[in-house]
Design an enzyme around this catalytic site. Structure first.
Site, PDB file in Angstrom:
ATOM      1  N   TYR A   2     121.845 156.928   6.014  1.00 48.62           N
ATOM      2  CA  TYR A   2     123.152 156.386   6.539  1.00 48.62           C
ATOM      3  C   TYR A   2     123.103 155.002   6.873  1.00 48.62           C
ATOM      4  CZ  TYR A   2     124.646 161.382   7.578  1.00 48.62           C
ATOM      5  OH  TYR A   2     125.160 162.610   7.542  1.00 48.62           O
ATOM      6  N   LYS A  15     121.434 162.709   1.697  1.00 46.02           N
ATOM      7  CA  LYS A  15     122.892 163.138   2.182  1.00 46.02           C
ATOM      8  C   LYS A  15     123.488 161.828   2.366  1.00 46.02           C
ATOM      9  CE  LYS A  15     125.087 165.164   6.210  1.00 46.02           C
ATOM     10  NZ  LYS A  15     124.934 165.516   7.476  1.00 46.02           N
TER      11      LYS A  15
END
Length: 262
Positions: free
Chosen positions: A146, A177
């Site tokens: 992220y 992810k």
């Protein structure tokens, strides 16, 4: 990287990770609309659904609840995290060791990294230690990648998301992810940048079923290997029906409309 060919974390190369680390990351308010889900056991029951290839939780939930589900749930041990109470740039410290996670029966390790923050170097150092310890135990590693911090002007920009997937590849993750970069073309670019690292779509905040499943469909069509989803499932009025629909979209490659019977 770990050979995922025969891994229980994948089915025909695809994965659906049910995430339930929100109690640490967001606190009890994450469950205010569905107060019964504050009890972790209710979500562990959801993780027994055939569509779920792994269940991501923090140490306390794994210690207290996983022994009752070890025959029906694949444990993805989320080994770092932080609360929403702190201020300043994001930083996610390690919360338990790979060794302890393996002793509890973990099938994989999950770890968050915030590229672009002023503590990026610390998190990269922490990640390599976790990744190598996991590799020594033949445990796949999923990186929550992220990008954050002052240099990041738009954290869902196509170039930013592609950089995020590339960081997962470069640092040795088996899964990476990332947030949805708002288009299939941008998602395909991120998948290309990830090389042989499996890309998982972040499920994000709760949305209506068709919007959510259409995003998943687009990501799968763009080459994503699946998704890691939390709130869109366990905040749902009928979570098992949504998992049924996700199974159709991810593993059977049905359209969102078909999966919902529309």
């Amino acid at each position: 990287m770990t050979d995922l060919t025969h891994s229980p974390l994948t089915r025909d190369g695809k994965s659906i990770v049910l995430a339930h680390d929100h109690g640490l990351e967001h606190g009890p308010t994450a469950f205010s609309a569905v107060p019964d889900r504050l009890d972790p056991e209710t979500v562990f029951e959801m993780a027994t659904h055939d569509a779920v290839t792994a269940f991501a939780v923090q140490k306390g939930l794994a210690k207290q609840y996983y022994p009752s589900y070890e025959d029906s749930v694949n444990l993805l041990a989320k080994c770092n995290g932080s609360s929403s109470l702190r201020s300043g740039e994001p930083f996610s410290p390690q919360t338990w060791s790979v060794e302890h996670a393996a002793e509890l029966g973990a099938d994989a390790i999950g770890y968050t990294v915030y590229p672009g923050t002023n503590t990026e170097h610390e998190m990269f150092e922490d990640f390599y230690k976790v990744q190598e310890a996991a590799e020594d135990r033949d445990l796949p590693v999923a990186m929550w990648s992220y990008p954050r911090g002052q240099p990041i002007k738009e954290h869902r920009h196509p170039d930013t998301i592609a950089y995020a997937t590339r960081i997962g590849l470069e640092l040795g993750a088996d899964f990476v992810k990332v947030k949805y970069p708002r288009s299939g073309e941008a998602m395909a670019h991120a998948v290309d940048a990830s090389g042989n690292c499996n890309v998982l779509l972040s499920g994000g905040s709760k949305s209506d079923d068709l919007t959510f499943l259409s995003m998943v469909e687009t990501a799968i069509d763009a080459g994503a290997s699946g998704l890691a989803v939390g709130r869109n499932v366990w905040q749902h009025d009928d979570p098992m029906s949504l998992l049924d629909a996700l199974e159709k979209v991810v593993f059977e490659e049905q359209s969102a409309e078909a999966a919902l019977g529309q």
